[in-house]
Design an enzyme around this catalytic site. Structure first.
Site, PDB file in Angstrom:
ATOM      1  CG  ASP A 327      35.043  47.270  36.289  1.00 24.87           C
ATOM      2  OD1 ASP A 327      34.358  48.169  36.894  1.00 24.87           O
ATOM      3  OD2 ASP A 327      35.253  47.333  35.028  1.00 24.87           O
ATOM      4  CD  GLU A 328      39.017  46.136  33.979  1.00 26.61           C
ATOM      5  OE1 GLU A 328      39.453  45.148  33.415  1.00 26.61           O
ATOM      6  OE2 GLU A 328      38.833  47.226  33.863  1.00 26.61           O
TER       7      GLU A 328
END
Lengths: 691, 691
Positions: A327-328
């Site tokens: 993620d991210e």
């Protein structure tokens, strides 16, 4: 009355669901009414007549398969029953079938390594003469033992289990709790208590978030500098990790480790800078947020490192899944690195998403080599990934459903973020497979379940219990019980019972508040402060982040840290007000309770101010103490108008709404739990026309 | 007023003791009065003007010797200060001496293995501009850091340390806490919290009672069946034992292991029956008491076994002492064994005491071979023993003094048995070297100190904190502070503060009560029950033993187990009544507090009965709920007579004394804490002459 009604409705619902239910579930006038104390609710329950007394002559034992895990689970249950009922129950099963006995009939051990497809079902039949628990696997029996414990009730004379017939199987196969042990390190003993709590509510996946920019939390013998330089000294040894895995397995819980890659990896680079895309020097990040640090996916040495590392971790974590995070990643360091840009051009990777997909493909090969299936957050989902990959959605049901339509299995976490500090009701209403979903049966089967997520920017070892419990029990019910088990009032009634059971397991979600208030006040007797505290809760995650800007070193010792999110006052006061407002003229019991509450608020004021006076931290909530008295006065006035039926003066309501709005504002990181019902009370008051 | 007065007296006493004291210790009108928050009291304290503010610009560091142990101790202190004050203090000592700093000046590491003669002294000088802690050893610095933490105070605006000058050294060198981990097993994490508490009050010996008839609690690799068959699975691994030793050393605490021999050894024989004097079969004893099981001291194989075993344990426990127990051998199995009788005749051993002395002599050789000094309970003291042996007296100061006169060093435990459930005051008044002692200085020096003893017939992992704390802090003060620090009122005032600090360390001595009451009642809101509980305490050890006959399997989940011995109500209510009775006509503040208490007791009645109704265990204290209301009524009546000066009717006093006497009787394992002051109140009432 309300509770009885709600409860009757639930029983009716459950009984209707039960194919095997007895026709006679209504309590007779001779016997006390059955009280449903189960959480999560079983898929089928029918109430029988009578009850099984728990006495020292009661014995228990197995009559089919048994192994050490089953024996341990029975022993743990009997230990807890002993503590609760002061009754020693022998595991030497009485041969005499006329004696009351619990017989545990299990067909076999279940999977050698628990899988997502493990048969977790069980049946439990309790009569006044004995109980029989049947399960295909030890895991099913573990769940059934927890149900048996939850059924135990008492009157003034004895402890007993009501006669019931239960057929139970989970609605979802993946019922997890993720704990971020990286942003704040959570010690092993706290995790063990958490696993006890998870088992109590039949959760079956502990998702262990072990690495972050803020810390790398597990010992690697192959790469000792990972934890050695990346953890500030706070990490799990491999022995401890194995201990947690074994502890979890004994409770029917899988352990899925997460090593978040390629972003969120700043702490790896302190010891191993060659893994990084950007330039050093590298440090452990003590701030929170999304950072640019990211692995270099273009070097073969990165994959050689990960091959060795994953192999090492695969030997510690036997679960079939390994979580790669994903993620991210903001791609900034990839864009800034000419060598990486060059690599992308050479390989026809048009954007950083494509490069991350390349990385994931390489990672997938390594996972497969070491016998692991991949699970990751939404972002890893690209069409190039094989269907065996599981998506954990923090974005919402939409992305989960989209994945399911494309053949990907998924786990829902959006809506289950405990760190947001929502109410149990909010989480309870989130369904991984809502009735409105347009998925076909095949696609529906790809929705494996859900996971509560405990991110720890704003929680540490002392406060995490009160952030996880009891709200997680409501999520656990959503993931286990039939979709139509959905009465919020009854959920809260049973949650209050479950909360006490969880406390008896050693969890500190209740006692932490009192201990923290004593520490803040510096005295042992904190009565008035407890009154104020009982109607306060911490502000939301976002409000705290914007008001306090906490980092990893921020002390978690404010009033807001002492208070649990969604305390009992939240729902109880709302339900009480709702009942009162149904007919203010006749609801004298509710009126009396409200008046008593409001008077307590008013009386608590001076004492609270005195307790606050010696503490700089408590001084911050001085305004709240004044507001509480104002709200109490406002409540008394409203009750007075409503019960008498007389209208208030012309500007009364506007004035009171102003008081409520002022009290509603977040202040010193805490908020009142009683705003909505107070507004409802004032709204209900009739007002004399202005002249 | 009373508290202020008492406190002023204490300060005057301490100041008088202090050769280095400043002449100006009286608070000026400008500055707030110094509040003494220390426990144990230092040997010399003088109060200076002003205070040192704790702000983020404060830094700390060492300027002489440092090692990992010192760095860790400073880090722990700063962590706790951060939690208390929400202030991050850097360990990067500011070079600028104008900035407020704590400078820790230590001369050297101290003994490589902490000895009974370790220099534990320190000095602490706090001015408005900084603080300096000086010590000869790291252990002295560890004590000084605890003192600094205890000095921290706050008002509404800030945290600060009052300016003081402290010169501190312990009165006794051996200040211990013994925990019986054999009758009930106490897990490692509970022991670690206990060690934190010990360090907070400057205790320096953890006496670890590891074997009993009821269990053998440490892994032996040489003799795996000791714990393997003798522990019911509850034992410490060698790694865990080393962990505890290291944890203790980091806190300035020695670990003295005890292997009780030749009696109390039943659990050894389950795995190694050849060690026994009597016949098998052997089993782990689940009852409590003195049993006949005893080692065979006549076989060489016994000593060969012990040689190997002691060698193995000596490698785990570096302390110079090893405790051999030696108590309560009734000699029955020796007398019953013809072979042993024959051995006694051959060796001219006239009685079993002589045979035990023979055993001790042989044991002594083994201890010396492995570099250990012997310590044992009173019974080992025989003229034949060399003077290096240390006697721990459970019989009283008499036997300790007799030993000292004969050249033996000793440690007092009589009077410090926590399991008896006496008040802190009772323990506090026991002095290992009372003023009345006729020992000469040389003999006095042989009184090494004392040890609180926590025997665990009636305590387990959940309840042990509340049995040890806070009372042990009062014993710790007796062992550390000058003899003339003896104000019971001031001790209780500071004990209340220390109790909260101990809670902040993770000890559950306060929170356990509320959690246990919630579990018993089955609801979270237990207000009325808490009122009743606040004036109850468990009966004495002997009363519980005779009424309940507990054994190792008895659940520790009764009301009596929930309650701490000597709760705050005990001293507070007594002090309040005492103050009121000094002049009932004018003491309006005390009168108001008493009236409020009595009304609370009366009001709590119905609510308590409601909470009791659902629980068989609570139902046992139903009589107590009725009595509480009676006592409240009685109190109000007494106050009414006393404040008005009017006499009561002729039979009033006799009737009330009867009520009090009835309430005084132990019942359901609990007793009231307020009996004596209530009797004082009734006694003080004037009575109209009978006609």
């Amino acid at each position: 009355m309300i509770r009885g009604l709600t409860f009757a409705t639930i029983i009716a619902t459950l009984t209707a669901l039960s194919a095997a239910s007895s026709p006679a579930t209504a309590p007779t006038s001779a016997a006390p009414a059955f009280v449903n104390t189960l959480m999560p609710q079983p898929s089928q329950l029918s109430v029988q007549e009578g009850r099984l007394a728990i006495t020292p002559s009661f014995t228990t034992g197995t009559d089919q398969f048994r192994d050490a895990r089953l024996d341990d689970a029975i022993r743990r249950s009997l230990d807890r029953i002993k503590t609760q009922t002061a009754t020693l129950i022998s595991t030497a099963l009485a041969a005499d079938k006329a004696t009351a006995r619990l017989v545990v009939s299990v067909e076999g051990p279940g999977d050698a390594v628990q899988t997502v497809d493990e048969d977790e079902s069980y049946s439990l039949d309790v009569t006044p003469f004995g109980a029989r628990l049947r399960a295909a696997t030890v895991v099913g029996a573990i769940h059934g033992l927890e149900t048996l414990e939850q059924l135990i009730q008492s009157d003034m004379n004895s402890y007993f289990v009501p006669a019931v017939s239960i057929r139970d199987t989970p609605r979802f196969r993946w019922r997890g709790l993720m704990i971020d042990c990286a942003r704040h390190f959570i010690p092993v003993d706290v995790l063990k208590h958490t696993l006890d709590g998870m088992a109590a509510v039949k959760l079956n996946v502990f998702h262990w978030h072990l690495s972050e920019d803020q810390g790398f939390r597990i010992e690697s013998k192959a790469f000792p500098k990972l934890a050695g330089l990346g953890s500030d000294g706070f990490f799990y040894t491999q022995d401890q990790a194995r201990e947690i895995v074994a502890y979890a397995r004994d409770r029917g819980i899988r352990v899925v480790p997460e090593f978040d890659m390629p972003g969120h990896t700043g702490a790896w680079f302190v010891g191993y800078p060659d893994l990084a895309s950007g330039h050093g020097p590298f440090h452990i990040e003590h701030e929170f947020g999304v950072f640019n640090r990211v692995m270099d996916p273009t070097r073969e040495s990165t994959y050689e490192f990960l091959d060795t590392f994953i192999g090492e971790m695969a030997a510690i974590f036997p679960d079939h899944f390994l979580h790669i995070g994903g993620d991210e990643n903001n791609g900034i360091e990839w864009k800034a690195n000419p060598r990486i840009q060059n690599f992308m051009r050479e390989h026809g990777l048009n954007d950083t998403a494509a490069l991350q997909n390349y990385f994931n493909q390489r990672l997938l090969q390594l996972l497969e080599k070491h016998g692991k299936r991949m699970i990751g957050w939404d972002e890893i989902l690209t069409p190039a990934l094989p269907k065996g990959v599981v998506i954990q959605s923090w974005r919402g049901f939409g992305s989960l459903a989209a994945g399911a339509k494309n053949g990907y299995s998924g786990v829902l976490s959006a809506g289950y973020y405990l760190n947001i500090k929502s109410s149990a009701e909010v989480h309870y209403r989130i369904d991984p497979l809502p009735e409105s979903s347009d998925l076909n049966p095949e696609q529906q089967a790809r929705i494996l379940g859900g996971e509560a997520c405990m991110w720890t920017e704003q929680a540490g070892p002392q406060t995490i219990d009160s952030r996880i419990w009891p709200r997680t029990a409501a999520i656990a019910e959503r993931l286990w019980s039939p979709r139509n088990v959905d009465s919020v009032d009854d959920m809260y009634r049973r949650l209050a019972l479950e909360s006490l059971r969880l406390e008896a397991l050693g969890l500190t979600h209740i006692s932490h508040e009192e201990a923290a208030l004593r520490r803040l006040a510096g005295v042992q007797q904190i009565g008035p402060l407890e009154v104020l505290a009982s109607v306060l809760e911490p502000v939301t995650f976002d409000d705290q982040a914007s008001q306090q800007h906490p980092n990893q070193l921020t002390p978690l010792n404010q009033m807001a840290d002492a208070l649990p999110p969604d305390p009992p006052s939240h729902h109880n006061f709302e339900a009480l007000t709702r009942a009162y407002l149904q007919d203010p003229a006749t609801r004298t019991q509710e009126k009396a309770e409200l008046v008593a509450d409001f008077n307590t608020w008013i009386v608590a004021g001076p004492g609270t101010l005195q307790l606050i006076a010696g503490s700089p931290q408590l001084a911050k909530i001085k305004g709240r103490a004044h507001q509480l008295a104002e709200l109490g006065t406002l409540g008394l006035e409203a009750i007075s108008y409503l019960s008498s039926g007389l209208p208030a003066g012309a500007r009364w309501k506007a004035g009171k709404f102003a008081v409520i709005s002022e009290a509603e504002k977040p202040q010193a990181l805490v908020r009142f739990t009683v705003i909505k019902p107070l507004r409802d009370l004032v709204t209900a008051v009739a007002e004399a026309p202005s002249k």
